[in-house]
Design an enzyme around this catalytic site. Structure first.
Site, short mmCIF file in Angstrom:
data_model
loop_
_atom_site.label_atom_id
_atom_site.label_comp_id
_atom_site.label_asym_id
_atom_site.label_seq_id
_atom_site.Cartn_x
_atom_site.Cartn_y
_atom_site.Cartn_z
N GLU A 296 0.82 -1.21 0.00
CA GLU A 296 0.00 0.00 0.00
C GLU A 296 0.86 1.26 0.00
O GLU A 296 0.41 2.32 -0.42
CB GLU A 296 -0.91 0.00 1.25
CG GLU A 296 -2.37 0.23 0.91
CD GLU A 296 -3.30 0.06 2.09
OE1 GLU A 296 -4.31 -0.62 1.92
OE2 GLU A 296 -3.04 0.58 3.18
N HIS A 317 7.88 -26.82 -1.23
CA HIS A 317 7.24 -27.94 -1.91
C HIS A 317 6.09 -27.47 -2.79
O HIS A 317 5.27 -28.27 -3.23
CB HIS A 317 6.77 -28.96 -0.86
CG HIS A 317 7.90 -29.56 -0.09
ND1 HIS A 317 8.45 -30.78 -0.37
CD2 HIS A 317 8.64 -29.04 0.93
CE1 HIS A 317 9.46 -31.03 0.46
NE2 HIS A 317 9.59 -29.97 1.26
N LYS A 436 -14.08 0.20 -3.99
CA LYS A 436 -15.20 0.57 -3.11
C LYS A 436 -16.28 1.27 -3.92
O LYS A 436 -17.47 0.97 -3.78
CB LYS A 436 -14.71 1.50 -1.98
CG LYS A 436 -13.83 0.81 -0.97
CD LYS A 436 -13.51 1.77 0.16
CE LYS A 436 -12.43 1.23 1.07
NZ LYS A 436 -11.91 2.22 2.00
O1 PA5 Z 1 -3.96 1.25 5.84
C1 PA5 Z 1 -5.08 1.71 5.69
O2 PA5 Z 1 -5.31 2.93 5.75
C2 PA5 Z 1 -6.24 0.80 5.42
O3 PA5 Z 1 -5.85 -0.52 5.36
C3 PA5 Z 1 -7.30 0.96 6.52
O4 PA5 Z 1 -6.71 0.64 7.75
C4 PA5 Z 1 -8.49 0.05 6.26
O5 PA5 Z 1 -9.05 0.35 5.02
C5 PA5 Z 1 -9.54 0.22 7.35
O6 PA5 Z 1 -9.96 1.56 7.44
P1 PA5 Z 1 -10.78 2.04 8.69
O7 PA5 Z 1 -9.92 1.94 9.89
O8 PA5 Z 1 -11.14 3.47 8.38
O9 PA5 Z 1 -12.01 1.17 8.79
#
Ligand code: PA5
Length: 445
Positions: A296, A317, A436
Site C-alpha cells: 500500500e 514444496h 469501493k
Molecule cells: O492502511 C489503511 O489505511 C487501510 O488498510 C485501513 O486501515 C483500512 O481500510 C480500514 O480503514 P478504517 O480503519 O477506516 O475502517
C-alpha cells in the site's frame, strides 16, 4: 538487534546503480526525520514513539487485563491496517497450542463465576472479509462464552467491519446486559459514525491519531489493545520500537538504510517482486502485515515492488519450483530467528545390517530441528542465488515483544525511504477507493 546480510544480492544490482544511491537514501532518511517529504503530515507514527504516552500504555494494559480476566473471547472487528498489525504480533508471540500454556487468573474476584473460564482469551477477528459463513459460524462458536468486542475503524464507515459490527452488536445486546461495557471502540477522536455511536452507547474508546494511517497504526491503541488482551507486554513491544527509531535516527549507516537502498536498486534492476520468506510458521501473520505495509505504501503511479510471502519449508514444496526456475523478476528477503527454540532432536531408527534405515534419513539422526532448519535456510539461499534470485537476509535474535517492536519500526522506516526513492507518497492509498466505488454502485448507494 537486527542483522542484515546483503552479499548474496550484490551481483544482481545493475552496475550503474552500485554507486550514487547513498546520498539519495540519506536525503530520504532525513526527509522522514525532518518531515519534509511527500505526505509528511502522516508521519504521526514516529511522533507517538518520540513522546511515549506511558499513561495510555498503562490504561491499555489494564483494559487488556480486564478482558483477560472476564472474557473467553475478544472479537476484534476491523480490516486492513485496523487488524493486520494485531494479528501479526499475536500470532508471532502466541504458543502454537494454547491449552499447554493457558494461565489461570490469579485475581479470581474480578470475574463472576461462570462468566469466564479464567484462561487467556482467544483473540478472534471479524469484519476482515465478507464471508457470511464465517460470521454465522463465529456467532455459533461464541454462544455460551463470555465475549468482549473491540470495533476498530478510523473512518467508522468501512463496509466490511461496519456490516459485521451491526450483526455482532445486535448479538451482544441480546446476550449481555452489560454489553456497553463489553464493547469497546477504537476510532477517530471526533469524527465518524463509530465515534457518535460510542458516545451514544457509552462504549469505552481509544483514539487513532489523525496523523497515523492504518498500516502504520499497530503501535497505537489499534494494535496495542488486542495485543494486551492476548496477554503480551505492550510496553516492551512499544519501547522496542522506540529504541529502534532512536538507533536508526542517529545513524546514517544503519542496516535500515542499506536494506532500503538495496531493495530500490534491485527494483531498478528488474526485480519487481519481493518475497518475504520465513521458516517459523508463527511469522506468517507478520508477513501479512509486511505485505500491506509495502504494497500500500509503494504500489502507486505504476511503480513499486510487489510484496508477497512464503513459509518455508512448506512452500519449498509448492512455490519453490517457481522461485528456482520461474520468471527472473523475483528478489527474496529471508527473515530468520537467531534462537528458533528448535532444540528437539531427530531420533535414531533401527538400522539394517549395513547401517542404512528404511527411510534413508539416518544422516539427520541426533541433529536438532534447528540444525536441520539452518541447513535448509543456507541450502535454499544458495540454491536460489544460483537460480538467479537475489537474496537478502535479515535476522532478529529472538521472537519476543521487544524484538518485534524493533522489527516493526525497522520496516516502517525502510518503506518510507522506499516510497521516497520511487518518487511516490508512501503514506496515502488513493487506489483502494476504486473497488469501493464500484462495489457501492452495485449495492445501490
Ligand atoms: O492502511 C489503511 O489505511 C487501510 O488498510 C485501513 O486501515 C483500512 O481500510 C480500514 O480503514 P478504517 O480503519 O477506516 O475502517
Amino acid at each position: 538487534m537486527i542483522s542484515l546480510d546483503l552479499h548474496r544480492s550484490d551481483d544482481f544490482v545493475a552496475s550503474h546503480l552500485r554507486d550514487g544511491l547513498e546520498n539519495r537514501v540519506k536525503a530520504a532518511h532525513r526527509a522522514i526525520i525532518n518531515k519534509t517529504g511527500a505526505g509528511s503530515e502522516w508521519i504521526g507514527w514516529r511522533d507517538v514513539l518520540a513522546s511515549p504516552n506511558d499513561a495510555l500504555l498503562e490504561e491499555i494494559s489494564l483494559q487488556g487485563k480486564e478482558i483477560r480476566e472476564r472474557a473467553d473471547v475478544l472479537v476484534c472487528v476491523g480490516i486492513g491496517g485496523s487488524y493486520l498489525g494485531a494479528d501479526a504480533v499475536i500470532k508471532a508471540l502466541s504458543p502454537y497450542f494454547r491449552a499447554a500454556k493457558d494461565e489461570v487468573v490469579e485475581e479470581a474476584s474480578l470475574f463472576e463465576p461462570g462468566a469466564s473460564t479464567g484462561k487467556t482469551p482467544e483473540v478472534l477477528f471479524a469484519g476482515h472479509h465478507l464471508s457470511g459463513k464465517y460470521l454465522t459460524e463465529l456467532l455459533d462458536y461464541l454462544e455460551g462464552k463470555s465475549v468482549y468486542v473491540n470495533m476498530i475503524s478510523k473512518s467508522g464507515t468501512t463496509l466490511e467491519p461496519g456490516i459485521a459490527f451491526r450483526v455482532i452488536r445486535d448479538w451482544m445486546e441480546a446476550r449481555f446486559e452489560d454489553s456497553s461495557r463489553r464493547i469497546m471502540a477504537t476510532t477517530d477522536a471526533e469524527r465518524g459514525a463509530l465515534r457518535a455511536l460510542a458516545t451514544e452507547k457509552g462504549y469505552r474508546t481509544h483514539i487513532i491519531p489523525d496523523d497515523v494511517g492504518g498500516r502504520f497504526s499497530v503501535l497505537t491503541p489499534v494494535g496495542l489493545l488486542p495485543i494486551a488482551a492476548a496477554g503480551f507486554d505492550i510496553r516492551s513491544l512499544f519501547y522496542g520500537a522506540v529504541a529502534m527509531m532512536k538507533e536508526i535516527d542517529t545513524s546514517e549507516n544503519h542496516a535500515a538504510l542499506d536494506y532500503a537502498a538495496r531493495r530500490y536498486a534491485l527494483h531498478e534492476s528488474g526485480f519487481t517482486t519481493e518475497v518475504l520468506s520465513v521458516f517459523e510458521p508463527s511469522l506468517s501473520g507478520f508477513g501479512g502485515w509486511w505485505q500491506q505495509l509495502f504494497g500500500e505504501s509503494e504500489g502507486k503511479e505504476h511503480k513499486g515492488i510487489f510484496p508477497t510471502t512464503c513459509l518455508f519449508s512448506t512452500d519449498l514444496h509448492s512455490l519453490g519450483q517457481y522461485l528456482q526456475e520461474g520468471r527472473r523478476n523475483v528478489a527474496e528477503t529471508f527473515l530468520t530467528l537467531g534462537d528458533d527454540r528448535g532444540h528437539i532432536t531427530v531420533p535414531e531408527w533401527d538400522s539394517d545390517a549395513d547401517g542404512s534405515t528404511a527411510d534413508g534419513l539416518s544422516f539427520v539422526a541426533g541433529k536438532t530441528f534447528s540444525d536441520v532448519t539452518q541447513a535448509a535456510l543456507h541450502g535454499t539461499m544458495d540454491a536460489h542465488v544460483q537460480g538467479g534470485v537475489p537474496v537478502q537476509h535479515l535476522e532478529i535474535e529472538r521472537l519476543d515483544e521487544n524484538a518485534l517492536g524493533g522489527l516493526i519500526y525497522f520496516f516502517e522506516h525502510v518503506v518510507a525511504i522506499g516510497g521516497y526513492l520511487l518518487g511516490v507518497n508512501p503514506f496515502d492509498q488513493p487506489g483502494v477507493e476504486a473497488y469501493k466505488r464500484a462495489m457501492y454502485e452495485r449495492l445501490g448507494r
